[in-house]
Each structure stands twice: as structure tokens, then as C-alpha cells.
Design a protein around this motif. Sequence first.
Motif, PDB file in Angstrom:
ATOM      1  N   GLY A 154      29.618  79.937 -18.889  1.00 58.88           N
ATOM      2  CA  GLY A 154      28.848  79.180 -19.879  1.00 58.88           C
ATOM      3  C   GLY A 154      29.695  78.554 -20.959  1.00 58.88           C
ATOM      4  O   GLY A 154      29.273  77.602 -21.604  1.00 58.88           O
ATOM      5  N   CYS A 155      30.900  79.108 -21.214  1.00 59.47           N
ATOM      6  CA  CYS A 155      31.663  78.535 -22.333  1.00 59.47           C
ATOM      7  C   CYS A 155      33.166  78.548 -22.120  1.00 59.47           C
ATOM      8  O   CYS A 155      33.871  77.762 -22.706  1.00 59.47           O
ATOM      9  N   GLU A 156      33.684  79.437 -21.338  1.00 61.34           N
ATOM     10  CA  GLU A 156      35.135  79.573 -21.105  1.00 61.34           C
ATOM     11  C   GLU A 156      35.918  79.920 -22.363  1.00 61.34           C
ATOM     12  O   GLU A 156      37.125  79.724 -22.415  1.00 61.34           O
ATOM     13  N   THR A 157      35.220  80.380 -23.396  1.00 63.48           N
ATOM     14  CA  THR A 157      35.933  80.806 -24.603  1.00 63.48           C
ATOM     15  C   THR A 157      35.490  82.211 -25.014  1.00 63.48           C
ATOM     16  O   THR A 157      35.665  82.610 -26.157  1.00 63.48           O
TER      17      THR A 157
END
Lengths: 806, 164
Positions: free
Chosen positions: B41-44
Motif C-alpha cells: 500500500g505504501c512501500e514506506t
Amino acid sequence: MNAEVASVEERKQNLKGMGTARRRVEDARFVQGKGNYVDDIKLPGMLFGDFVRSPYAHARIKSVNKEAALAVPGVKAVLTADDLKPVNLAWMPTLAGDVQMVLADGKVLFQGQEVAFVVADDRYAASDAAELVEVEYEELPVLVDPFKAMDPDAPVLREDLEGKTEGAHGPRRHHNHIFTWEVGDQDGTERALADAEIVAKEKITYQRVHPCPLETAGCVASMDKVNGHLTLWGTFQAPHAVRTVASLISTIPEHKIRVISPDIGGGFGNKVGVYPGYICSVVASIVLGVPVKWIEDRIENLQSTAFARDYHMTGEISATRDGRITGLKCHVLADHGGFDACADPTKFPAGFFNICTGSYDIPVAHVSVDGVYTNKAPGGVAYRCSFRVTEASYFIERMMDVLARKLEMDPAELRIKNFIKKEQFPYTSALGWEYDSGDYHTAMEKALETVKYKALRDEQKANREAFARGETRSLMGVGVGFFTEIVGAGPIKNCDILGLGMFDSCEIRVHPTGSAIARLGTISQGQGHATTFAQILASEIGIPADQITVEEGDTDTAPYGLGTYGSRSTPVAGAATAMAGRKIKAKAQMIAAWLLEVHDDDVEFDVDRFVVKGAPERFKTMAEVAFAAYNNVPPGLEPGLEAVSYYDPPNMTYPFGAYVCVVDIDVDTGVTDIRRFYALDDCGTRINPMIIEGQVHGGLTEALAIAMGQEISYDEMGNVKGASLMDFFLPTAVETPVWETDFTVTPSPHHPIGAKGVGESPNVGGVSAFSNAVNDAFAHLGLTHTQMPHDHWRVWKTAERLGITA
Amino acid sequence: MSKMHVKMNVNGAEVEGLAEPRTLLIHFLREQLSLTGPHIGCETSHCGACTVDLNGKSVKSCTVFVAQSNGAEVTTIEGIANADGTLHALQEAFREHHGLQCGFCTPGMITRAYRLLQENPNPSEEEIRYGISGNLCRCTGYQNIVKAIRAAADELNATREAAQ
């Protein structure tokens, strides 16, 4: 003679029809990790695409060098605008009648704009190579402030439109002007303002935000070169419209294009538009002859894939001294970014903003909207919203509080005094809408009574006195909001997108053993269509919901529809479902009468069967009728039991609600505690109370995010500040309060089952309730309005400006 | 980039494969093992859609290299159901209490709750809210998720007591 019949109640329960809190049929796969989202699709030989994006907000492209990128092992192609030009796809039409670059053609207009598309064996190689594409830029002056867009010396953003004095929505009076849209009685409104005893004026900005569904946008394009068929899976809220657009711009015949929306991980308007990634994937698949997948990452999503709001509204509202509203005027400066890619019905460049007279009987009004280009991402999508209704609702609900302050009147009392009365429906507003039904007084009274409004105001008075005595550092605010939505676009006579009328559809097939499949032109993104549409049908045709499969999202099988956004699924496709069900029922009645050897008019429908009037012991169940449909129908009647309905609604629906928010603000930190939030929604007939409640919880949480923290902002160079989840506020379970929900039921008179739609109501009504509460906390100190989002810093700055910080 | 030999135990089965050391665990699970339950969903590491259980801890698999998880024991949503194939109490409770809508956060959310209830078998509402605050949901407003986790805790505790 039949065996003993179960009671009506038992048989109704067995159907799990309308009004039942039926468990969702979708959930079995989701809780086991067996959903099928677009990034889960894996095809043999599939490649991955990734974008090279512009670091600048406004720059000329001097050159693009692909050499180093093409040398990366696994890289198959690097596409630029020059590669798209021969197939006429360097630019694409937007939903708003503008054109948008697919890949930067000569210049870039916003940071994060798509410049080149790298295709490789896997996403790592594509990403590595994207880093190696050398683009030489020449920076140009950047236009960030929409209020400077139409200055005489403002930089020319859209060179392709230079000299064009006519746009898609009428005359353009400046090179950065897109359109002027106005509605209402200007002279009458000016007179009302000039003659008024009281006029309140305020500048109200609804900041640029982003829908930010948890799943980003993406697609898989697969061109079968042998038979010339293109299959496109993607995060599409309107798959049929995507198919038609794809055919028009690619010249592939529409019957050779199949668009499939698999499970979608939330949409909220973000997945309505057509984005460069879709076009590039299709072109790459055609060129390379293998499937190509493109999935954007979160930063790309927030930076480039649409935005919402960015409306700068100046309002004037006039009233008599005793609080009777006499007129309303609003001018909007709308920041559309580099391309006008708003997702509104064609004839409405500012959406349904003219619902901004709200829930009030306002005799005369005038609205004008100017759209301008700036060096920001394109978009203007309806973020859990029906085409600018959130902006309109926020505007009028803030204006009501501003006026109440000026009149020194209680904001709830001012609202009640000006509500459209129950007996005035159907009500035609000063700006031209026909409200279908409403009972605002009952809803508001129930809300105020439940929250003990008077006691809250007494408590607030005591709190203010204690604050003045220095006994507390916390201020209490009470926000009252009342909204009327306009959803269910819409009648074809005034609503279309790119010429496609905004009807919707349902096709039903009843199988011989009495189960059925229904296919719709809409597509669920979490709303639970497979559950609720089956419930509508269960009540209409007497087949248990558990025996009805609902299927959406595959253009090869579903009837044509305009998709799911703008809370239109229940008002439009829900109506189509009921109407198709009634066709089934009409044929079933003929078959039942034939089987019972009586005249058609001598049988009547009874929950799940047809009975002979006056002889309830003689009946045929729907299951019996279904079987007979395939072997024993009356002479002259075709066999089978199928129906399709394409429903063009006669009007939109107008859900409404009363919300109350209570906050406690620590003035020394700006921390705002949501002590209580009460939401009463009237969405007409309620199909599944559990799902309605879930929709309200989710929409309120989005409203909380917008009011209290979300903003896509830019620095003076046009750099996006904070386009990651580090900065863009998505509330966690900790910040999110417990929601109290309630309802009244005022059915829509024109909808076949009286349902109005609910998905967006809590976002539309919630934002102003939060904002009103924050403003209310400081009202006694002379504050009338502060801009959203009300994050800790801004709230603290407000307290500081008012001289009450430590 | 040269590839390394990776071995791990995923959902009770020994698996192995070749992957670049920089490959993120989520990509290894989804693309090599076809375990598409956990999502990106965000890769962070903010949203938690990719949450898996790694050596007995809830971990966001989008920010773990496969090289770091070599030899690890991993449980994904696909491995949460009971041994007899019936749904886990959490999976049942999420269905019963409408704890999901679009379903995208659900695998990560349930996998996180699965670990949370082992860390704290009887959490208060506040403890649940803090316990899942690394997992974002855009649809539900969390209220029914909290309710579902609380109901699953009751169910699991009752089953445990009955067994004792």
C-alpha cells in the motif's frame, strides 16, 4: 394441495432481503487473503512498466537520452512522447473536454509528470533503468498561486491552447483560464444583498486533498496479436467507460476490447479517470506483444494521480435581523492544475456545486466558478463525493455559522429557522435543483435531543468562564452541521460523460433450480454490492439472497453501465436491479397462473411465491416457477426467465443528515480531542443497516482526515510537500474516535425502492461538522473562520493569534 | 544483479528460491511464492497492508530484504486459518462484525491482530487501538475492526478456558 406453509415472517427471514443486516458474501475470500486485486494478476511473459517523472513543476524538455536505460539487462523498451505520436497517443482526452499529455511532449507542467515509460522483465530492472534515463530540462517560471494565474504577465502554461479563446465550456479570457461557469439570478442576488439588514462575507478555502485509497492505481494490458483482442485489467471505477474511451483513442474496435475491474482496494473517486499508465501499458503491450503490468507506488499516487477540491470560495449571505436568509452569492476560483481532468458530468464543469444553497429555503442565489491552470497535478476528482457537493456543503455550512455569529444567534437555531419544510418537497432550489424529499426538522430535532444540545451549550458557557478565570487551558467547541447531498447521477437529459448518458443497468438470469445470477454495470470497491444488490432482488423476486450471485466489472459479460462513484450505485443501478426484478416477476406471474390454471390477475405475489387470491393454500413457489420457465410455459410465451433493465433515473436523489461534533482543544498545543461525534443519516429506504453503518464510519473517518490534517501543498517552486504517508494524514485507530450513528427514513418518491444512497454522505456532512466545532471553540474570542486543515500547528497558531497561548 | 539462495519456513512449509538480495520480502512472497494475501500500500512501512509474522513478530514485509529474512519463520494471512481448515476466530469475527470493506488492508490487519492477541490475550479497546495503529484502513473507520478483534479475543479465551 401443498404442505404447511411457513409464516410470512419466517419466509422473509429466509430471503435475507431488504432491511436485513446480512453478512457480506465478499468477505470469505478477503479474510483468507484470496481477494484478486490487479497486482495479484500474473500472466506468462508479463513485463513491468515504470515511469520516469519530472522533478520540475514547469520546464522545457531539451532532450531525452534512453541509451543507458536500454543497456540495463532485462529492459525491453523506453517510450517517450515521440514514440506515441505515430499512433496519435502522445495526448489523450480528459473527462472534462480538455486534453492531457500521456508522456511529456516538449514540456512538463507539474512535478511528477510522466516523461518516459520504461518496460522491463521485472519491476526492479524497470526501476533501475528509469533512474538512468537522462532528461535535459530547461526550467520555466512556475505558477503555483491560482490567484495569480490570470495576471497579465503570468507564464503561459498550455502552449497547445495559445490563442484559443474558446474552451470546452465556453469563452476563455486569459491563457491560463479554463472556463467560467455561472448559474442563478445575478441581479436579483445583488439586490437582495444591497437591501439586506445583515450581510456576512467570508473567504473559505477547501484545500487540495487526495482520496488516497489503500491500493494505488494500476493495470495489466494484454494484447493478443493473433486475434487482435485487447484485455485490460485495472483499478477502474467505470470499466465500460474505459472500454469505450480505449476504443475511441486506440481505434481498436470496441468488441475486441475487454476491460475487467477485479477486486478494487478502495476508490473514493481516485480511480474514475484515465491515467497515462493505462495508455502506456496498452501501447507497450501492442508494441512488445506480451502482457505489461503497471502499478504506481504511493508517492506517485499522491503526486500525480488526481487530486480533489482546491476550491477557493468567496461567499456573501444576507439575512433579516431575525435570521431569515434573503440571498446567497458565491464566487469560486478553482485550481485545476496543468490539465483540466475533472471527473464531472460533461455539462457541469464545476460539478453540482450549485447545490450550495444546502438545506435552506434561500429565495435568490448566484454562483460563478472560474477554472484556472496552474503548475500542479491534474485531477479534480470527487473524493467520496458527488461532483463538488462536498465543496458546496462545506461552503454553505461554514457560511451558516459565520452568519449565526454575526446575528449573535445559535447556529442550530439559525438552521432550523431556514430549513426547507417537509411540505415544500419536491422543492426547487434557487439554483435549479429539484429536491425529491426531506424532513429536515425531524432529523435536526432528533439529533439535538440525542446529544442534549442545550446542556452542551451550558457546559460550554461554564468552560469559557473557567477558561477566563484561568482554571483550565482547554476550550470546548460544538460543531453543528446539516447537509443535503445530491447523488445518483443521473438523468440522461442533463448528465453524461463524454456523451455517454449516465444510466445504469442490471441483467438477471434465473436458473431452472431457482437460483440466479445478476450482472450490473457498476463495480464495488468495498461497498458490498454482491451482498446488497442480492438483497434488493431477494425482496423483489422471492429468491433467497444466498442463492443469487452478483457479478460486476467484466465488460464482456456485464451490461453497459457508467460505474461506481458519486454515490450512484444504489440510486441508479439499485433501481435498475429492482426494475429488472419486476420484469422477472411479471413473467413469473404468468407462468404461475398457467400452472395453477387460473387467470394472471387471479394470482398475487407473496414473499417467495404466487398464491391464488382468496385461496392461499394454492400456490407456486418461485423455485417451482423457475423450473417451469424452462419446460412448461403458457402458449405464446418464450421459455426462460431472464430480464435486463437500463435505468435512466427521472431525478437525482437527495440524502440528508444532521451531525454534531464536540471537541476539546488544548490551546497551548493545538491538540484537538474529538470528544463526541453523532451522525444522523437519512438515506431513504435502508437495504442493509450493517453496511450503511460501516459506510458512515468510513466516510466520517475520511472527513476527520480532511478537516483535521490532509493537504497536498506546494512550495513556491511547485515542489509537492509531503506526498507520502509520512506527511499525508491518514488517521490510525488511535486518532479515530468512536462514531455514534443514527437515522431517520424519508424514502425517495421516484426511486423504485425509495433508496437514496449513503456512501458519501458522511464525508459531505462530516467535514463541516468538524470544522464548525473547531471554529466554535474560539467563537467567543471573535473568531469567525479559520482555514482547514485544523492540524495542531494551525489550531495553535489560531490560539496564538487570539492571544490566549501561554 | 547476482542472486542468492533463500530458504525460509512460510506457513509451516519449507520453501526456497533464488532472489536478488535486495528483493523485498513482500515481493518474494507475492511474486515467487504466489502468496498474494499480503498487499503493498505504501512501500514506506506506514500502511501495514504488507504485515506478516516474522519470527514471532509483526513485521512490514515491504521494508525487509529477503536477505534479512533468510532462514526465518514467516506466517502470512494464508497461514492463519486453523489446522483443520476452518477459519481462525479473527477471520470469523471480521466477517461477523463487518470489520472490512474493500479488503485491501484486511490480510495485514488480521495478521497483526493475530500477533497482538498472542502478546495480549485480553486487550482493552484502547490497547487494541494502539496495537493496530501501524495498520491503516481507509474504509471502515476502525470501529468494527476493534469490535471484531475484541470478539475474537473473547472467543479464543473461552476456547482456551474450555480446554483447560
